[in-house]
Scaffold this active site. Structure first.
Site, short mmCIF file in Angstrom:
data_model
loop_
_atom_site.label_atom_id
_atom_site.label_comp_id
_atom_site.label_asym_id
_atom_site.label_seq_id
_atom_site.Cartn_x
_atom_site.Cartn_y
_atom_site.Cartn_z
N GLY A 111 40.44 7.45 33.43
CA GLY A 111 41.16 7.29 34.70
C GLY A 111 40.37 7.81 35.89
N GLU A 134 38.02 5.22 26.61
CA GLU A 134 39.34 5.13 25.97
C GLU A 134 39.32 4.63 24.53
OE1 GLU A 134 38.73 4.43 29.11
OE2 GLU A 134 40.39 5.05 30.39
#
Ligand code: COA
Length: 260
Positions: A111, A134
């Site tokens: 993020g 991720e």
């Protein structure tokens, strides 16, 4: 949220927003994400702000991404609200109409990189590394990464970074076109100021209209894109700053733009 987890300060005509959780590498907690959304929303009313700089505290990380400790133990169904908060913050930054510049004071993952990618410009310290890691955590980028990264650097490079969860250096990121400039940490602030000064010489309405034309035209047919460009052009055509630009040119002096 601790009071100062996100700070904001007006320096000249730029609002500097700082992620301020250096002990956890400026990880994006739910509270931080909600605060970022508030700051982005407030900017609509801020005539005193011409540009936004987003940076992080400390010299290690711009942001290590989602707060993984906060997420741990949260049942999968409930974690969607965390994903929405981070996605909302990143989208809110992407939707700011003024120019946005990410001063990447250190590494950016997940993020953190998605947030940096939502800004118009990325200036990065030479020690930073970055990646969308991720898939190594059993998830996929969920705050715009799979969509913004290929738009910025092309599908082949984006697949390399996302499907392998690869971490790259600032120098590689520059080569991929992911960041605009790489500088030693000691020169980061001055470099950002130089970009801001360059922006400061441009008519604010022109910059925001051109930004909107580029973004709204993405993925459209050429005809549709040209219609969008015309619409955005007309915003500037009837502006006082357009008259000022022509007058200053004729008089051989620097223009004094008012943003209207
Ligand atoms: N969420 C919550 N806490 C985090 C974090 C995150 N995303 N990333 C780092 N931290 C915490 C660490 O747990 C550690 O806490 P501790 O002091 O209580 O042990 C502290 O920040 C410092 O981290 P550390 O790894 O020791 O720092 P570093 O400078 O050596 O490395 C990173 C920094 C960013 C390279 C490394 O922390 C990292 O790889 N983090 C995960 C990044 C990631 O994969 N993010 C994707 C999220 S989807």
């Amino acid at each position: 949220m601790a009071e100062q987890d996100v700070t904001s300060e007006l320096r000249g005509e730029a609002l500097w927003v700082t992620l301020n959780r250096p002990s956890v590498r400026n990880a994006l907690s739910r509270a931080v994400n909600l605060r970022l959304q508030e700051i982005a929303a407030d900017l609509e009313q801020r005539d005193d702000v011409r540009a936004v700089v987003l940076t992080g505290a400390g010299d290690k990380a711009f942001s290590a991404g989602a707060d993984l400790k906060e997420r741990r133990g949260v049942p999968a169904a409930d974690s969607l609200s965390f994903v929405n908060a981070i996605g909302g913050a990143i989208n809110a930054f992407g939707e700011i109409r003024k120019p946005t510049l990410c001063a990447m004071n250190g590494s950016a993952y997940g993020g953190g990189l998605e947030l940096a990618m939502a800004c118009d410009f990325r200036i990065c310290v030479d020690t930073a590394e970055m990646g969308l890691t991720e898939v190594r955590l059993g998830i996929i980028p969920g705050a715009g990464g799979t969509q913004r990264l290929p738009r910025l650097i092309g599908e082949a490079r984006a697949k390399e970074l996302i499907l392998l969860g690869r971490r790259i250096t600032a120098a590689q990121a520059l080569g991929y076109g992911l960041v605009h400039q790489v500088v030693p940490a000691a020169r980061l602030a001055a470099t950002v100021e130089a970009w801001l000064a360059e922006l400061g010489a441009c008519a604010p309405l022109s910059v925001s209209s051109a930004k909107s034309a580029i973004e709204r035209g993405h993925g459209k047919s050429l005809d549709d894109g040209l219609a969008i460009e015309r619409e955005c052009y007309e915003v500037t055509l009837y502006s006082e700053d357009r008259d000022e630009g022509l007058a200053a040119f004729a008089e051989g002096r620097p223009p004094r733009y008012q943003g209207r």
